[in-house]
Design a protein around this motif. Structure first.
Motif, PDB file in Angstrom:
ATOM      1  N   VAL A   1       0.970  -1.144   0.064  1.00 58.70           N
ATOM      2  CA  VAL A   1       0.014   0.032   0.085  1.00 58.70           C
ATOM      3  C   VAL A   1       0.991   1.190  -0.004  1.00 58.70           C
ATOM      4  N   TYR A   2       0.874   1.833  -1.214  1.00 62.66           N
ATOM      5  CA  TYR A   2       1.744   3.021  -1.456  1.00 62.66           C
ATOM      6  C   TYR A   2       3.091   2.732  -1.071  1.00 62.66           C
ATOM      7  N   ASN A   3       3.567   3.350   0.115  1.00 60.22           N
ATOM      8  CA  ASN A   3       5.232   3.018   0.573  1.00 60.22           C
ATOM      9  C   ASN A   3       5.439   1.964   1.272  1.00 60.22           C
ATOM     10  N   THR A   4       4.525   1.156   1.704  1.00 57.24           N
ATOM     11  CA  THR A   4       4.755   0.130   2.558  1.00 57.24           C
ATOM     12  C   THR A   4       4.566  -1.217   2.036  1.00 57.24           C
ATOM     13  N   LEU A   5       5.541  -2.165   2.645  1.00 48.79           N
ATOM     14  CA  LEU A   5       5.514  -3.431   2.133  1.00 48.79           C
ATOM     15  C   LEU A   5       5.150  -4.491   3.353  1.00 48.79           C
ATOM     16  N   ASP A   6       4.196  -5.317   3.266  1.00 52.10           N
ATOM     17  CA  ASP A   6       3.987  -6.128   4.395  1.00 52.10           C
ATOM     18  C   ASP A   6       4.390  -7.858   3.758  1.00 52.10           C
ATOM     19  N   ILE A   7       5.272  -8.461   4.441  1.00 48.99           N
ATOM     20  CA  ILE A   7       5.830  -9.683   3.958  1.00 48.99           C
ATOM     21  C   ILE A   7       5.400 -10.899   4.905  1.00 48.99           C
ATOM     22  N   LEU A   8       4.686 -11.968   4.382  1.00 46.32           N
ATOM     23  CA  LEU A   8       4.766 -13.096   5.300  1.00 46.32           C
ATOM     24  C   LEU A   8       5.422 -14.416   4.338  1.00 46.32           C
ATOM     25  N   LEU A   9       6.199 -14.954   5.199  1.00 48.71           N
ATOM     26  CA  LEU A   9       6.696 -16.087   4.580  1.00 48.71           C
ATOM     27  C   LEU A   9       6.400 -17.484   5.405  1.00 48.71           C
ATOM     28  N   THR A  10       6.049 -18.549   4.597  1.00 48.84           N
ATOM     29  CA  THR A  10       5.811 -19.822   4.962  1.00 48.84           C
ATOM     30  C   THR A  10       6.093 -20.811   3.859  1.00 48.84           C
ATOM     31  N   THR A  11       6.085 -22.173   4.177  1.00 46.89           N
ATOM     32  CA  THR A  11       6.239 -23.078   2.966  1.00 46.89           C
ATOM     33  C   THR A  11       5.167 -23.941   3.134  1.00 46.89           C
ATOM     34  N   HIS A  12       4.062 -23.720   2.179  1.00 45.93           N
ATOM     35  CA  HIS A  12       2.910 -24.485   2.399  1.00 45.93           C
ATOM     36  C   HIS A  12       2.863 -25.936   1.989  1.00 45.93           C
ATOM     37  N   ASP A  13       3.824 -26.298   1.291  1.00 44.72           N
ATOM     38  CA  ASP A  13       4.144 -27.832   0.823  1.00 44.72           C
ATOM     39  C   ASP A  13       4.308 -28.385   2.340  1.00 44.72           C
ATOM     40  N   ALA A  14       5.024 -27.672   3.092  1.00 39.17           N
ATOM     41  CA  ALA A  14       5.613 -28.264   4.245  1.00 39.17           C
ATOM     42  C   ALA A  14       4.541 -28.079   5.583  1.00 39.17           C
ATOM     43  N   GLY A  15       3.653 -26.943   5.260  1.00 37.74           N
ATOM     44  CA  GLY A  15       2.836 -26.792   6.511  1.00 37.74           C
ATOM     45  C   GLY A  15       3.391 -25.779   7.530  1.00 37.74           C
ATOM     46  N   GLY A  16       4.446 -25.106   7.002  1.00 36.85           N
ATOM     47  CA  GLY A  16       4.980 -24.224   8.053  1.00 36.85           C
ATOM     48  C   GLY A  16       6.077 -23.484   7.555  1.00 36.85           C
ATOM     49  N   VAL A  17       6.942 -23.070   8.504  1.00 37.34           N
ATOM     50  CA  VAL A  17       8.315 -22.439   8.110  1.00 37.34           C
ATOM     51  C   VAL A  17       9.314 -23.416   7.903  1.00 37.34           C
ATOM     52  N   THR A  18      10.278 -23.215   6.944  1.00 36.84           N
ATOM     53  CA  THR A  18      11.313 -24.098   6.778  1.00 36.84           C
ATOM     54  C   THR A  18      12.590 -23.361   6.486  1.00 36.84           C
ATOM     55  N   GLU A  19      13.616 -23.942   6.239  1.00 40.04           N
ATOM     56  CA  GLU A  19      15.170 -23.329   6.377  1.00 40.04           C
ATOM     57  C   GLU A  19      14.800 -22.334   5.137  1.00 40.04           C
ATOM     58  N   LEU A  20      14.104 -22.954   3.905  1.00 42.60           N
ATOM     59  CA  LEU A  20      13.695 -21.984   2.816  1.00 42.60           C
ATOM     60  C   LEU A  20      13.303 -20.521   2.950  1.00 42.60           C
ATOM     61  N   ASP A  21      12.250 -20.383   3.991  1.00 45.39           N
ATOM     62  CA  ASP A  21      11.780 -19.220   4.508  1.00 45.39           C
ATOM     63  C   ASP A  21      12.876 -18.277   5.217  1.00 45.39           C
ATOM     64  N   PHE A  22      13.661 -18.897   5.948  1.00 52.14           N
ATOM     65  CA  PHE A  22      14.857 -18.032   6.491  1.00 52.14           C
ATOM     66  C   PHE A  22      16.053 -17.673   5.553  1.00 52.14           C
ATOM     67  N   LYS A  23      16.384 -18.565   4.471  1.00 59.68           N
ATOM     68  CA  LYS A  23      17.012 -18.124   3.364  1.00 59.68           C
ATOM     69  C   LYS A  23      16.681 -16.936   2.563  1.00 59.68           C
ATOM     70  N   LEU A  24      15.197 -17.218   2.313  1.00 65.03           N
ATOM     71  CA  LEU A  24      14.699 -15.723   1.682  1.00 65.03           C
ATOM     72  C   LEU A  24      14.525 -14.473   2.495  1.00 65.03           C
TER      73      LEU A  24
END
Length: 96
Positions: free
Chosen positions: A61-84
């Motif tokens: 929204v205009y100058n703000t960016l909200d980000i959510l990371l999760t690995t849907h295939d794994a059903g939660g947070v993985t190493e890939l989320d931390f890498k990204l």
């Protein structure tokens, strides 16, 4: 990719500036000077996402960016989320 335990996530997130863990995902937000700078960052992040074949849930929204990371295939947070998340922090140049 294996889903990390809450304990593993809590330990790893301590080394990740400006990210929080809740609702089974990593969350952060950024505020930029203007819309153009925000979109520029999103485009740079998009290239990293494609390289990792891992894509965030995000809103702008205009100058703000909200980000959510999760690995849907794994059903939660993985190493890939931390890498990204680390790559996103480098792109946006988050101060530690």
């Amino acid at each position: 990719m294996k889903k990390l335990t809450n304990s593993e996530i809590e330990n790893k997130i301590e080394n990740l500036t400006d990210w929080e863990f809740y609702d089974n995902a990593l969350h952060t937000d950024f505020e930029f000077d203007n819309f153009k700078d925000c979109m520029s960052a999103m485009n740079r992040i998009a290239f990293e996402c494609e390289a990792l074949n891992h894509h965030p849930e995000w809103t702008n929204v205009y100058n703000t960016l909200d980000i959510l990371l999760t690995t849907h295939d794994a059903g939660g947070v993985t190493e890939l989320d931390f890498k990204l998340a680390k790559a996103i922090n480098r792109i946006v140049e988050v101060e530690e």
